[in-house]
Design a protein around this motif. Sequence first.
Motif, mmCIF file in Angstrom:
data_model
loop_
_atom_site.group_PDB
_atom_site.id
_atom_site.type_symbol
_atom_site.label_atom_id
_atom_site.label_comp_id
_atom_site.label_asym_id
_atom_site.label_seq_id
_atom_site.Cartn_x
_atom_site.Cartn_y
_atom_site.Cartn_z
ATOM 1 N N LEU A 1 0.833 -1.199 0.000
ATOM 2 C CA LEU A 1 0.000 0.000 0.000
ATOM 3 C C LEU A 1 0.865 1.245 0.000
ATOM 4 C CD1 LEU A 1 -2.376 -1.022 2.908
ATOM 5 C CD2 LEU A 1 -2.991 -0.953 0.500
ATOM 6 N N ASN A 2 0.312 2.303 -0.549
ATOM 7 C CA ASN A 2 0.903 3.618 -0.418
ATOM 8 C C ASN A 2 0.865 3.986 1.057
ATOM 9 O OD1 ASN A 2 0.238 6.691 -0.159
ATOM 10 N ND2 ASN A 2 1.360 6.462 -2.075
ATOM 11 N N SER B 1 0.010 6.509 2.597
ATOM 12 C CA SER B 1 -1.126 7.316 3.041
ATOM 13 C C SER B 1 -2.459 6.578 2.925
ATOM 14 C CB SER B 1 -1.192 8.616 2.229
ATOM 15 O OG SER B 1 -1.436 8.314 0.868
ATOM 16 N N SER B 2 -2.434 5.307 2.586
ATOM 17 C CA SER B 2 -3.658 4.539 2.384
ATOM 18 C C SER B 2 -4.419 4.314 3.692
ATOM 19 C CB SER B 2 -3.334 3.184 1.762
ATOM 20 O OG SER B 2 -4.493 2.397 1.687
ATOM 21 N N ASP B 3 -5.728 4.491 3.634
ATOM 22 C CA ASP B 3 -6.582 4.222 4.789
ATOM 23 C C ASP B 3 -6.665 2.730 5.110
ATOM 24 O OD1 ASP B 3 -7.157 6.912 5.079
ATOM 25 O OD2 ASP B 3 -8.970 6.805 3.841
ATOM 26 N N SER C 1 -4.353 0.693 5.538
ATOM 27 C CA SER C 1 -3.309 0.261 6.462
ATOM 28 C C SER C 1 -3.779 0.273 7.910
ATOM 29 C CB SER C 1 -2.070 1.148 6.318
ATOM 30 O OG SER C 1 -2.371 2.470 6.746
ATOM 31 N N ASN D 1 0.649 5.681 -5.526
ATOM 32 C CA ASN D 1 -0.772 5.446 -5.230
ATOM 33 C C ASN D 1 -1.600 5.137 -6.480
ATOM 34 O OD1 ASN D 1 -2.600 4.989 -3.220
ATOM 35 N ND2 ASN D 1 -3.315 7.103 -3.142
ATOM 36 N N ILE E 1 -2.642 -1.156 -5.706
ATOM 37 C CA ILE E 1 -1.970 -1.950 -4.685
ATOM 38 C C ILE E 1 -1.208 -3.071 -5.373
ATOM 39 C CG2 ILE E 1 -3.664 -1.404 -2.901
ATOM 40 C CD1 ILE E 1 -4.770 -4.249 -3.268
#
Length: 132
Positions: free
Chosen positions: A4-5, A7-9, A11, A68, A71
Amino acid sequence: AFLLNRSSDLSKKKVTVSELSGMRLIVSFKNTVTRQALGELFHRHQIPFKIEYEIDNKAMIRAMVEKNIGIGFSCSMDVSREVAAGTLIAHKIEGEHLYRDIVLIHHRDKEFSPSLKSFIEFLKERSETKEI
């Protein structure tokens, strides 16, 4: 692990296989172990998945996830530097353990070199802790 990036939610929560089916997937070519494990995972759960990008370069997959674009999927060891640096997040799929089978074949009349003995010990240690 799936990548994941930073800043991904995603995570911050537990993610199931079904939640991954609608996401933009960046995967390696069909003949790779990681891609085969991914296909088997979705097939086992009878969940369709759409591949957005099929890339034959691990560094490119990591770079696309960092930007981003989607995935990705990778062995945890392959992304340990990026995870340590905080540029990527390696996240587990809830209730799943993806793994690679490693088969060693040797001639019974040949003695193992010291480096091969070390490699076998490394594999044994990692297989017991499931960290490969």
